[in-house]
Design an enzyme around this catalytic site. Structure first.
Site, PDB file in Angstrom:
ATOM      1  N   THR A  77      -0.775   7.548  -1.284  1.00  0.00           N
ATOM      2  CA  THR A  77      -2.116   7.698  -2.029  1.00  0.00           C
ATOM      3  C   THR A  77      -3.181   6.636  -1.343  1.00  0.00           C
ATOM      4  OG1 THR A  77      -1.372   5.806  -3.523  1.00  0.00           O
ATOM      5  CG2 THR A  77      -1.020   8.322  -4.320  1.00  0.00           C
ATOM      6  N   ASP A 103      -3.405 -11.307  12.287  1.00  0.00           N
ATOM      7  CA  ASP A 103      -2.884 -11.156  10.713  1.00  0.00           C
ATOM      8  C   ASP A 103      -2.656 -12.411  10.352  1.00  0.00           C
ATOM      9  OD1 ASP A 103      -0.502 -10.956   9.037  1.00  0.00           O
ATOM     10  OD2 ASP A 103      -0.629  -8.873   9.527  1.00  0.00           O
ATOM     11  N   ASP A 119       1.007 -13.173   9.518  1.00  0.00           N
ATOM     12  CA  ASP A 119       1.941 -13.501  10.782  1.00  0.00           C
ATOM     13  C   ASP A 119       1.774 -15.111  11.260  1.00  0.00           C
ATOM     14  OD1 ASP A 119       3.397 -11.113  10.667  1.00  0.00           O
ATOM     15  OD2 ASP A 119       2.278 -10.276  11.760  1.00  0.00           O
ATOM     16  N   ARG A 176       0.724  -1.205  -0.083  1.00  0.00           N
ATOM     17  CA  ARG A 176       0.005  -0.186  -0.125  1.00  0.00           C
ATOM     18  C   ARG A 176       1.024   1.244  -0.032  1.00  0.00           C
ATOM     19  NH1 ARG A 176      -4.556   1.738   4.338  1.00  0.00           N
ATOM     20  NH2 ARG A 176      -4.840  -0.428   4.444  1.00  0.00           N
TER      21      ARG A 176
END
Ligand code: URA
Length: 209
Positions: free
Chosen positions: A108, A200, A203, A104
């Site tokens: 933006t 996550d 993870d 990401r």
């Protein structure tokens, strides 16, 4: 919901509950994801097209069903998507595997591709795009866009847990791409994690936290 299948088989739900538990160690988490991907993949591939081939059984000649055309393709969205790959390959060992890596952009907030390797003949394969968590939907939308740009026509998205927000975003961009999911959870939290979720996924699969 149109084009969304919640695969609520009791075995999947039971295994998912163990995965959600924060005390479940990585090795077991990974094994359960592999088992669930087999069960979900079985459902996703239920309508694969068939052809017939001539064979000789020990008793007689037969025209027997066989998968039609090019082998299916699994596309893993890095890195958590890799947790789905081995289970699907257990089902279809001849499937090809592609990878898409996106990060990401901090300014933006848009997903930016850092890696992409897809097999040939994308237009003639069942393409199964995999990522355990459909959270904001941004990476899934971008990955499917890139796959369609490579000519894919029969694309399905396979995830374990989705947020309603992620499904909405995905369907805004890809209303014809069918989503297969084991659970639609309540919502995203302020950090874009799915709640109640399982944390996550990357993870937990790879033991990095
Ligand atoms: N990605 C994850 O791994 N977990 C979430 O809850 C959301 C995105």
């Amino acid at each position: 919901m149109k084009n969304v299948t919640v695969i609520d088989h009791p075995l999947i739900q039971h295994k998912l509950t163990i995965m959600r538990d924060k005390n479940t160690p990585s090795a077991l988490f990974r094994q359960l994801l592999r088992e669930i991907s087999q069960l979900m993949g079985y459902e996703l591939m239920r309508d694969l097209p068939l052809d017939v081939t001539d064979i000789e059984t020990p008793l007689e000649h037969m025209q027997a069903p066989t998968l039609k055309g090019h082998d299916p393709c699994i596309v893993s969205i890095l890195r958590a998507g890799n947790g789905f790959v081995d289970g699907l390959l257990d089902l279809v060992p001849t499937a090809s595997v592609g990878f898409i890596g996106l990060y990401r952009d901090p300014e933006t907030l848009r997903p930016v591709e850092y890696y992409m390797k897809l097999p040939e003949h994308m237009g003639e394969r069942r393409v199964m795009v995999v990522d355990p968590m459909l959270a904001t939907g941004h990476s899934a939308v971008a990955a499917v866009e890139k796959i369609i740009a490579q000519g894919a026509k029969d694309v399905r998205f396979l995830c374990l847990v989705a947020a309603p927000e992620g499904i909405e975003e995905f369907q805004k961009h890809h209303p014809d791409v069918h989503i297969y999911v084991a659970s639609i959870d309540r919502q995203l939290n302020e950090k874009a994690y799915i709640v109640p979720g399982l944390g996550d996924a990357g993870d937990r699969i790879f033991g990095t936290k």
